[in-house]
Write an enzyme that holds these catalytic residues in place. Structure first.
Site, short mmCIF file in Angstrom:
data_model
loop_
_atom_site.label_atom_id
_atom_site.label_comp_id
_atom_site.label_asym_id
_atom_site.label_seq_id
_atom_site.Cartn_x
_atom_site.Cartn_y
_atom_site.Cartn_z
N ASP A 89 -2.13 -0.81 6.47
CA ASP A 89 -3.11 -1.12 5.44
C ASP A 89 -2.69 -2.33 4.63
OD1 ASP A 89 -4.65 0.89 6.27
OD2 ASP A 89 -4.54 2.11 4.44
N ASP A 140 0.87 -1.18 0.00
CA ASP A 140 0.00 0.00 0.00
C ASP A 140 0.90 1.23 0.00
OD1 ASP A 140 -2.53 1.31 0.09
OD2 ASP A 140 -2.08 1.85 2.16
N GLU A 169 1.03 5.59 0.75
CA GLU A 169 0.37 6.82 1.18
C GLU A 169 0.89 7.92 0.26
OE1 GLU A 169 -1.96 6.95 3.47
OE2 GLU A 169 -1.75 4.86 4.06
N HIS A 184 -4.30 3.27 7.98
CA HIS A 184 -3.78 4.50 7.42
C HIS A 184 -2.31 4.74 7.70
CE1 HIS A 184 -6.88 5.90 5.02
NE2 HIS A 184 -7.78 5.89 5.97
#
Lengths: 124, 736
Positions: free
Chosen positions: B696, B550, B552, B691
């Site tokens: 995640d 994942d 960000e 998050h």
């Protein structure tokens, strides 16, 4: 004319008795305290035999030996390593580089005189 | 939604058929009427049109409402029912069907729920029994793994393809220890990922291993007794490591099915040996030089007794001077040798105060001797083999008690209040002094020597060495002190060398084992996985290695210059989520981070300042994900982000990609919401650390494992099938 011997050692306490010994046995003696001095003396004075210590300040004994053996004019100068380095590999290395004898400190005076005499007589 | 469409098609067709039938009957009826009757009928219809129209309209409306009701109360719920039962059966037995819909449906649903309750209880009981048995096995495995991970040697086991099946903490430290000079984070060093299922050749040069295996094969051929092969490598941290390769043979045929690597850091040993060697060489050379001068001078003096006085004096001076030099050299070597190079016994750095406290407690508990600690707190360390040192102290106290108070007690005039020893710590000339004082007669040197030779024993505890030996092993000394004769206080002193601070010493973390804590360092099931290079498409999902990841970002605008600020990933190997095999890296986006996004992911601009740029991180991540299938939730977004940076990073991600969002939508088309949280809740996965990219990724990984199980139920086993399915869903979702 007496045979000429060059003593190369940075340790004055060894040089003094050695010089005395050689002179008592009728040789002419010069002394060098480093590799550079030794080469200078060899080219100036041309000894018949060099008593060569290995651990010297600056250029070491192995290097002096190598330079001497590369020079055609100095081929027949006898080289006797005189050293406290007693490992087998050091002896082997000295012989490969073209030394005529290898004497490990501490030596007996009789031994060293005998060796020097033998080497110098061979040249005749 | 296909169900809805199919239903309305069906309804429309049924309606049309009804209308056609009614129309046909009406037509027949019309033909049989006479003209008069037709006229009358017309008149009637014309005059009362509203009734006819009303009847027709209400009929249609009623029909429509009924159909709609049936659809929502029965057809949709039944469709959902199928999906929900599938979830209950496969991944989340605690889920219950929502009891909404027509009355009959509710009845069926509540019965099914009751059935699910029973099934769950039953399953629970069975699981519990299985769990009990498994716990025992797990415990053993845990102990094995924990011990393995604490061996001083590194151990790694690989199958014939060089895939890592087992490794321990040591090994990881050998390869991942970082030289101080390089980047801010471990994971950003290409070439040094160790993990289950990864290739050994990522960390060890392939030629080395191949050469070693060739050598082993040769030795096996000739039936040699020693079949291992050894070589030395230099670790990233610059340590010298010997690697011993040992073949793992098939029991029947002597075929190499894998190999074990035993790694040992010999840097310390080599240094120590080099030091000892250097010391020895220096000593012999020095002594030889001095002896040569002495001998030569002495022999000259003997051989020439009549030499001049001056010369003789010079020679005598040489002899004297050189003998002094030898003395100095020997002393120097001796001090260096003993203090630095002899750690014969494993000794632990111990606070002197703690040791004294320990002596006090044990003396009270084991010997009933009261010990009082005097003097100030001393911040000093000594190196002790604590057990033998403690025993030596107790032994001394025991002997001292007999010596000092024994006669009194025998005489029946013992004064217990006076039978007290006091211990005091002090520091003198780099030594730690441990003084024992007692009121009573002093101990003579002779008695001390006697005790020195006695084997240590206190009550039933026996240490098979004499007191003196134990003291010497600690480089300590035992001596009597003058004490205070005037007040009848005698004293003994133990001198310990103060411990030097040793840097870079290996710290030992505690062994932990318990449920779920098994280090994910081994997986022997991988032994059977051959041909990891073969095309992944046709292999079952269960067998494939996955990198669940994942990112960000600073925002959601791909083309508008939003950047990745964090990549987190975790690996799945052999159906296991390896939480120790992770990638977790912040990225310097080289731009500002909007405060709105900081609120979501909690990453502030300050945290990113010293982080590596995306090019570097992506290259590292590429390596981390090598040979695996990438999995992400809404992976299309992350992949776009990544692909935009590929050129800059000089890598290309050619890994197959699976998307948990698409897979979930494909499996549960009737569910409208496919957010990460919703799916997790639906599948019974608890969420924590959301998050963060890594948090995640872990949740996504857990979801993915459950989705694999669900996919298998619908007949989807291989990667290819899964990819086709998600592609279909992708287009389907795009269209609606």
């Amino acid at each position: 004319m007496p045979k000429k011997i060059l003593i190369v050692d940075d340790e004055p306490n060894i040089v003094v008795p050695l010089q005395f010994l050689m002179e008592q046995n009728g040789y002419a003696v010069d002394v060098a305290y480093s590799g550079e001095e030794a080469l200078e003396s060899i080219s100036r004075w041309r000894p018949d035999l060099v008593l060569l210590d290995i651990m010297l300040p600056g250029m070491d004994g192995f290097e002096v030996c190598q330079i001497m053996r590369l020079n055609e004019a100095w081929r027949d100068i006898k080289i006797v390593f005189l050293t406290a380095k007693g490992r087998d590999v050091d002896v082997a290395k000295g012989m490969v580089l073209g030394a005529d004898a290898y004497i490990i400190k501490p030596f007996s005076n009789t031994e060293i005189i005998a060796k020097v005499r033998a080497l110098l007589e061979n040249t005749k | 939604m296909s169900t809805t469409r199919r239903f309305w098609w069906f309804s429309a067709v049924a309606l049309i058929l009804t209308l056609v039938t009614v129309g046909f009957i009406a037509l027949l009826f019309w033909h049989q009427l006479t003209l008069d009757e037709k006229n009358i009928f017309f008149e009637v219809v014309k005059a009362r049109f509203i009734y006819f129209f009303g009847a027709g309209f209400i009929l249609l409306l009623g029909l429509g409402l009924i159909l709609d009701g049936i659809f929502h109360l029965y057809i949709l719920p039944i469709k959902r029912l199928t999906e929900e039962i599938q979830i209950i059966l496969s991944v989340n037995p605690s889920r219950r069907i929502s009891e909404e819909g027509g009355q009959w449906f509710v009845e069926v649903a509540s019965l099914l729920n009751e059935w699910a309750d029973r099934m769950e209880t039953l399953q629970h009981d069975v699981d519990e029994k299985i769990g009990l048995v498994r716990t025992e096995i797990e415990e053993e495995r845990n102990i094995f793994a924990a011990i393995l991970s604490e061996l001083p040697q590194g151990v790694m086991i690989c199958n014939a393809e060089g895939q890592i099946l087992l490794y321990d903490k040591q090994t990881r430290q050998f390869f991942e220890a970082e030289p101080e000079s390089s980047g801010p984070d471990l994971s950003c060093r290409p070439g040094h990922f160790i993990g289950l299922g990864r290739s050994i050749f990522g960390v060890l040069e392939k030629n080395r291993i191949v050469h070693a295996l060739d050598e082993i094969a040769f030795k096996l051929d000739r039936n040699e007794a020693d079949v291992s092969s050894r070589f030395v490598i230099v670790s990233p941290a610059g340590n010298l490591i010997t690697v011993e390769v040992v073949p793992i043979l098939d029991a029947c045929e002597r075929i190499c099915t894998g190999f074990a690597l035993i790694l040992e850091d010999i840097t310390g040993r080599m240094e120590k040996e080099a030091k000892i060697d250097g010391l020895f060489q220096g000593l012999t050379t020095g002594i030889r030089t001095s002896l040569a001068a002495i001998r030569s001078a002495a022999e000259a003096m003997i051989a020439y007794p009549n030499m001049e006085k001056e010369k003789r004096e010079r020679f005598q001076e040489i002899i004297h001077h050189e003998s002094l030099t030898i003395g100095d050299r020997v002393n120097d070597a001796a001090s260096k040798y003993s203090s630095r190079l002899l750690g014969r016994w494993p000794r632990t750095r111990t606070a002197a105060c703690d040791f004294v406290e320990g002596v006090k407690r044990q003396a009270q508990a084991k010997l009933g001797i009261q010990v009082e600690i005097q003097g100030e707190h001393l911040e000093a360390w000594i190196e002790l083999d604590t057990y033998s040192a403690l025993l030596a102290m107790l032994f001394l106290l025991h002997r001292l008690k007999d010596h000092a108070f024994g006669e009194e007690r025998e005489g029946g005039s013992g004064r217990p209040g006076k039978q007290q020893f006091s211990l005091a710590l002090g520091k003198e000339d780099g030594f730690i002094c441990l003084d024992i004082h007692w009121p009573g007669p002093p101990v003579s040197m002779e008695t001390l020597n006697q005790w020195d030779a006695e084997t240590l024993s206190v009550n039933n505890e026996l240490f098979l060495l004499p007191l003196g030996e134990v003291i010497r092993h600690h480089d300590a000394e035992l001596l009597p002190l003058p004490g205070k004769k005037d007040v009848g206080i005698a004293a003994l002193r133990l001198l310990f060398p103060e411990a030097q601070v040793v840097e870079g010493k290996r710290l030992r973390t505690p062994l932990t084992f318990g449920p779920g804590s098994r280090p994910e360092f081994f997986d022997f099931d991988l032994f059977d996985h051959y041909g990891q290079d073969s095309d992944m498409d046709d292999r079952p999902l269960r067998e494939l290695p996955f990198t669940v990841f994942d990112t960000e970002t600073t925002g959601l605008d791909l083309r508008g210059g939003d950047e990745i600020i964090s990549i987190g990933a975790v690996r799945i190997v052999n159906g296991r989520l390896l939480k120790e095999d992770i990638f977790d890296q912040l990225v310097d986006p080289k731009r500002s981070v909007p405060p709105e996004s900081t609120r979501i992911h909690g990453i502030s601009p300050e945290m990113l300042k010293s982080q590596p740029p995306i090019e570097q991180v992506l290259a590292s991540f590429h390596l981390f994900a090598e040979g695996t299938v990438l999995v992400g939730h809404n992976a299309a977004f992350d992949m776009k982000m990544i692909q935009m940076k590929e050129t800059a990073a000089g890598v290309r991600f050619t890994n197959p990609v699976l998307d948990t969002l698409l897979l979930s939508a494909a499996i549960h088309p009737a569910q409208e919401n496919h957010h990460l949280e919703t799916i997790a809740r639906r599948l019974g996965i608890s969420i924590m650390g959301r998050h963060t990219a890594l948090g995640d990724a872990i949740v996504t990984g857990e979801i993915f494992l459950k989705l694999i199980a669900l996919l298998e139920q619908t007949g989807i086993h291989t990667l290819k099938e899964a990819r086709t399915l998600s592609q279909k869903t992708f287009y389907a979702r795009k269209r609606y």
